[in-house]
Write a protein that holds these residues in place. Sequence first.
Motif, PDB file in Angstrom:
ATOM      1  N   MET A 100      -5.190  -9.843  20.162  1.00 17.68           N
ATOM      2  CA  MET A 100      -6.120  -9.542  19.060  1.00 17.68           C
ATOM      3  C   MET A 100      -5.680  -8.277  18.322  1.00 17.68           C
ATOM      4  O   MET A 100      -5.726  -8.230  17.082  1.00 17.68           O
ATOM      5  N   ILE A 101      -5.233  -7.271  19.047  1.00 20.48           N
ATOM      6  CA  ILE A 101      -4.733  -6.046  18.402  1.00 20.48           C
ATOM      7  C   ILE A 101      -3.487  -6.368  17.570  1.00 20.48           C
ATOM      8  O   ILE A 101      -3.341  -5.900  16.441  1.00 20.48           O
ATOM      9  N   PHE A 102      -2.605  -7.184  18.129  1.00 21.76           N
ATOM     10  CA  PHE A 102      -1.391  -7.571  17.407  1.00 21.76           C
ATOM     11  C   PHE A 102      -1.736  -8.314  16.110  1.00 21.76           C
ATOM     12  O   PHE A 102      -1.246  -7.956  15.031  1.00 21.76           O
ATOM     13  N   TYR A 103      -2.602  -9.338  16.197  1.00 20.73           N
ATOM     14  CA  TYR A 103      -2.995 -10.092  14.999  1.00 20.73           C
ATOM     15  C   TYR A 103      -3.711  -9.200  13.989  1.00 20.73           C
ATOM     16  O   TYR A 103      -3.508  -9.315  12.782  1.00 20.73           O
ATOM     17  N   GLY A 104      -4.566  -8.322  14.487  1.00 18.57           N
ATOM     18  CA  GLY A 104      -5.277  -7.399  13.597  1.00 18.57           C
ATOM     19  C   GLY A 104      -4.326  -6.473  12.869  1.00 18.57           C
ATOM     20  O   GLY A 104      -4.467  -6.237  11.664  1.00 18.57           O
ATOM     21  N   THR A 105      -3.338  -5.957  13.587  1.00 17.49           N
ATOM     22  CA  THR A 105      -2.352  -5.054  12.970  1.00 17.49           C
ATOM     23  C   THR A 105      -1.550  -5.784  11.901  1.00 17.49           C
ATOM     24  O   THR A 105      -1.341  -5.259  10.799  1.00 17.49           O
ATOM     25  N   ILE A 106      -1.102  -6.992  12.208  1.00 19.58           N
ATOM     26  CA  ILE A 106      -0.332  -7.772  11.227  1.00 19.58           C
ATOM     27  C   ILE A 106      -1.186  -8.055   9.986  1.00 19.58           C
ATOM     28  O   ILE A 106      -0.718  -7.908   8.848  1.00 19.58           O
ATOM     29  N   ALA A 107      -2.439  -8.442  10.180  1.00 18.09           N
ATOM     30  CA  ALA A 107      -3.323  -8.739   9.046  1.00 18.09           C
ATOM     31  C   ALA A 107      -3.568  -7.491   8.195  1.00 18.09           C
ATOM     32  O   ALA A 107      -3.560  -7.566   6.958  1.00 18.09           O
ATOM     33  N   ILE A 108      -3.759  -6.360   8.829  1.00 22.56           N
ATOM     34  CA  ILE A 108      -3.974  -5.115   8.081  1.00 22.56           C
ATOM     35  C   ILE A 108      -2.723  -4.763   7.277  1.00 22.56           C
ATOM     36  O   ILE A 108      -2.813  -4.361   6.112  1.00 22.56           O
ATOM     37  N   LEU A 109      -1.537  -4.936   7.863  1.00 24.06           N
ATOM     38  CA  LEU A 109      -0.300  -4.650   7.140  1.00 24.06           C
ATOM     39  C   LEU A 109      -0.095  -5.604   5.953  1.00 24.06           C
ATOM     40  O   LEU A 109       0.322  -5.175   4.869  1.00 24.06           O
ATOM     41  N   VAL A 110      -0.401  -6.882   6.148  1.00 24.24           N
ATOM     42  CA  VAL A 110      -0.305  -7.845   5.037  1.00 24.24           C
ATOM     43  C   VAL A 110      -1.283  -7.466   3.928  1.00 24.24           C
ATOM     44  O   VAL A 110      -0.955  -7.515   2.739  1.00 24.24           O
ATOM     45  N   SER A 111      -2.475  -7.067   4.318  1.00 22.32           N
ATOM     46  CA  SER A 111      -3.478  -6.658   3.337  1.00 22.32           C
ATOM     47  C   SER A 111      -3.025  -5.419   2.561  1.00 22.32           C
ATOM     48  O   SER A 111      -3.212  -5.342   1.349  1.00 22.32           O
ATOM     49  N   ILE A 112      -2.441  -4.459   3.249  1.00 19.60           N
ATOM     50  CA  ILE A 112      -1.930  -3.258   2.566  1.00 19.60           C
ATOM     51  C   ILE A 112      -0.856  -3.665   1.554  1.00 19.60           C
ATOM     52  O   ILE A 112      -0.845  -3.175   0.412  1.00 19.60           O
ATOM     53  N   PHE A 113       0.023  -4.581   1.936  1.00 16.17           N
ATOM     54  CA  PHE A 113       1.041  -5.078   1.008  1.00 16.17           C
ATOM     55  C   PHE A 113       0.391  -5.704  -0.224  1.00 16.17           C
ATOM     56  O   PHE A 113       0.793  -5.439  -1.363  1.00 16.17           O
ATOM     57  N   LEU A 114      -0.627  -6.550  -0.010  1.00 20.45           N
ATOM     58  CA  LEU A 114      -1.309  -7.186  -1.137  1.00 20.45           C
ATOM     59  C   LEU A 114      -1.983  -6.156  -2.039  1.00 20.45           C
ATOM     60  O   LEU A 114      -1.913  -6.251  -3.268  1.00 20.45           O
ATOM     61  N   TRP A 115      -2.643  -5.153  -1.445  1.00 27.13           N
ATOM     62  CA  TRP A 115      -3.310  -4.123  -2.250  1.00 27.13           C
ATOM     63  C   TRP A 115      -2.296  -3.301  -3.043  1.00 27.13           C
ATOM     64  O   TRP A 115      -2.551  -2.936  -4.196  1.00 27.13           O
ATOM     65  N   LEU A 116      -1.145  -2.995  -2.450  1.00 29.14           N
ATOM     66  CA  LEU A 116      -0.119  -2.264  -3.194  1.00 29.14           C
ATOM     67  C   LEU A 116       0.451  -3.111  -4.328  1.00 29.14           C
ATOM     68  O   LEU A 116       0.717  -2.598  -5.419  1.00 29.14           O
ATOM     69  N   THR A 117       0.618  -4.401  -4.086  1.00 26.61           N
ATOM     70  CA  THR A 117       1.084  -5.303  -5.140  1.00 26.61           C
ATOM     71  C   THR A 117       0.089  -5.328  -6.300  1.00 26.61           C
ATOM     72  O   THR A 117       0.482  -5.317  -7.466  1.00 26.61           O
ATOM     73  N   ILE A 118      -1.199  -5.341  -5.969  1.00 26.66           N
ATOM     74  CA  ILE A 118      -2.240  -5.306  -7.004  1.00 26.66           C
ATOM     75  C   ILE A 118      -2.209  -3.963  -7.736  1.00 26.66           C
ATOM     76  O   ILE A 118      -2.270  -3.907  -8.964  1.00 26.66           O
ATOM     77  N   LEU A 119      -2.115  -2.874  -6.978  1.00 31.11           N
ATOM     78  CA  LEU A 119      -2.090  -1.532  -7.574  1.00 31.11           C
ATOM     79  C   LEU A 119      -0.915  -1.381  -8.541  1.00 31.11           C
ATOM     80  O   LEU A 119      -1.069  -0.844  -9.642  1.00 31.11           O
ATOM     81  N   TRP A 120       0.269  -1.854  -8.137  1.00 32.56           N
ATOM     82  CA  TRP A 120       1.463  -1.742  -8.972  1.00 32.56           C
ATOM     83  C   TRP A 120       1.529  -2.809 -10.059  1.00 32.56           C
ATOM     84  O   TRP A 120       2.421  -2.771 -10.907  1.00 32.56           O
ATOM     85  N   ASN A 121       0.630  -3.789 -10.034  1.00 30.18           N
ATOM     86  CA  ASN A 121       0.575  -4.886 -11.010  1.00 30.18           C
ATOM     87  C   ASN A 121       1.920  -5.599 -11.136  1.00 30.18           C
ATOM     88  O   ASN A 121       2.431  -5.826 -12.239  1.00 30.18           O
ATOM     89  N   VAL A 122       2.490  -5.956 -10.003  1.00 25.99           N
ATOM     90  CA  VAL A 122       3.794  -6.619  -9.975  1.00 25.99           C
ATOM     91  C   VAL A 122       3.705  -7.945 -10.740  1.00 25.99           C
ATOM     92  O   VAL A 122       2.798  -8.733 -10.523  1.00 25.99           O
ATOM     93  N   GLY A 123       4.632  -8.164 -11.639  1.00 28.66           N
ATOM     94  CA  GLY A 123       4.671  -9.386 -12.440  1.00 28.66           C
ATOM     95  C   GLY A 123       3.961  -9.269 -13.765  1.00 28.66           C
ATOM     96  O   GLY A 123       4.103 -10.132 -14.627  1.00 28.66           O
ATOM     97  N   GLY A 124       3.189  -8.212 -13.950  1.00 29.03           N
ATOM     98  CA  GLY A 124       2.458  -8.026 -15.201  1.00 29.03           C
ATOM     99  C   GLY A 124       3.379  -7.567 -16.314  1.00 29.03           C
ATOM    100  O   GLY A 124       4.434  -6.976 -16.072  1.00 29.03           O
ATOM    101  N   GLY A 125       2.988  -7.816 -17.535  1.00 27.12           N
ATOM    102  CA  GLY A 125       3.782  -7.371 -18.676  1.00 27.12           C
ATOM    103  C   GLY A 125       3.381  -8.085 -19.944  1.00 27.12           C
ATOM    104  O   GLY A 125       2.223  -8.468 -20.123  1.00 27.12           O
ATOM    105  N   TYR A 126       4.356  -8.290 -20.810  1.00 28.06           N
ATOM    106  CA  TYR A 126       4.085  -8.958 -22.080  1.00 28.06           C
ATOM    107  C   TYR A 126       5.357  -9.588 -22.635  1.00 28.06           C
ATOM    108  O   TYR A 126       6.462  -9.242 -22.228  1.00 28.06           O
ATOM    109  N   ASN A 127       5.159 -10.518 -23.552  1.00 31.15           N
ATOM    110  CA  ASN A 127       6.235 -11.092 -24.359  1.00 31.15           C
ATOM    111  C   ASN A 127       5.913 -10.717 -25.799  1.00 31.15           C
ATOM    112  O   ASN A 127       4.820 -11.012 -26.281  1.00 31.15           O
TER     113      ASN A 127
END
Length: 183
Positions: free
Chosen positions: A62-89
């Motif tokens: 459970m600790i292992f799964y929780g740690t992995i999920a928290i790390l994946v979530s941090i990655f997703l939040w950083l991706t949102i914060l940095w707005n990866v893929g955003g831009g304009y044409n």
Amino acid sequence: MSNIRTDKILGSRRLSNYWWATTILLGGIGFFLVGLSSYFKIELLPFTKSYELLFLPQGIIMIFYGTIAILVSIFLWLTILWNVGGGYNEFNTDKGNITIFRLGFPGKNRILKLSYNISDIQSIKVNIQEGLSPKREIYLKTKDKREIPITRVGQPLLLSEIENQATSLAQFLGVVLEGIEYK
């Protein structure tokens, strides 16, 4: 009539990413607290009896799964914060150029900015692929046969929406719209 057309491209800041980042974080914290409860034999998560779990093997997993999920979530939040893929044409018929701008992950290649002359564009191509992972994309097709994608990544657009976008862009740039390609 304006001679500059700018299409905003939505990056990682979409509702589904907020949903998944939050859900994974809450689930990961829950798993982590259950694992810690089994180790310390105290109840860290209300309304459960997780302290009754054996630390080996359930608690440590459970600790292992929780740690992995928290790390994946941090990655997703950083991706949102940095707005990866955003831009304009930006399509500027006054200057005769097209600018494609996207944000990436931090680093020396964070900003992707491509410029093309409108005179180098042969046509607008629409590619539609149905199936398990459908794709509906608009491409700028250059005279040297390169195909540059200009649609956002993620949820596929409606057929009528992609046809309207491609038609209006072809008219704006004064190029032909290639036959819609179904795969």
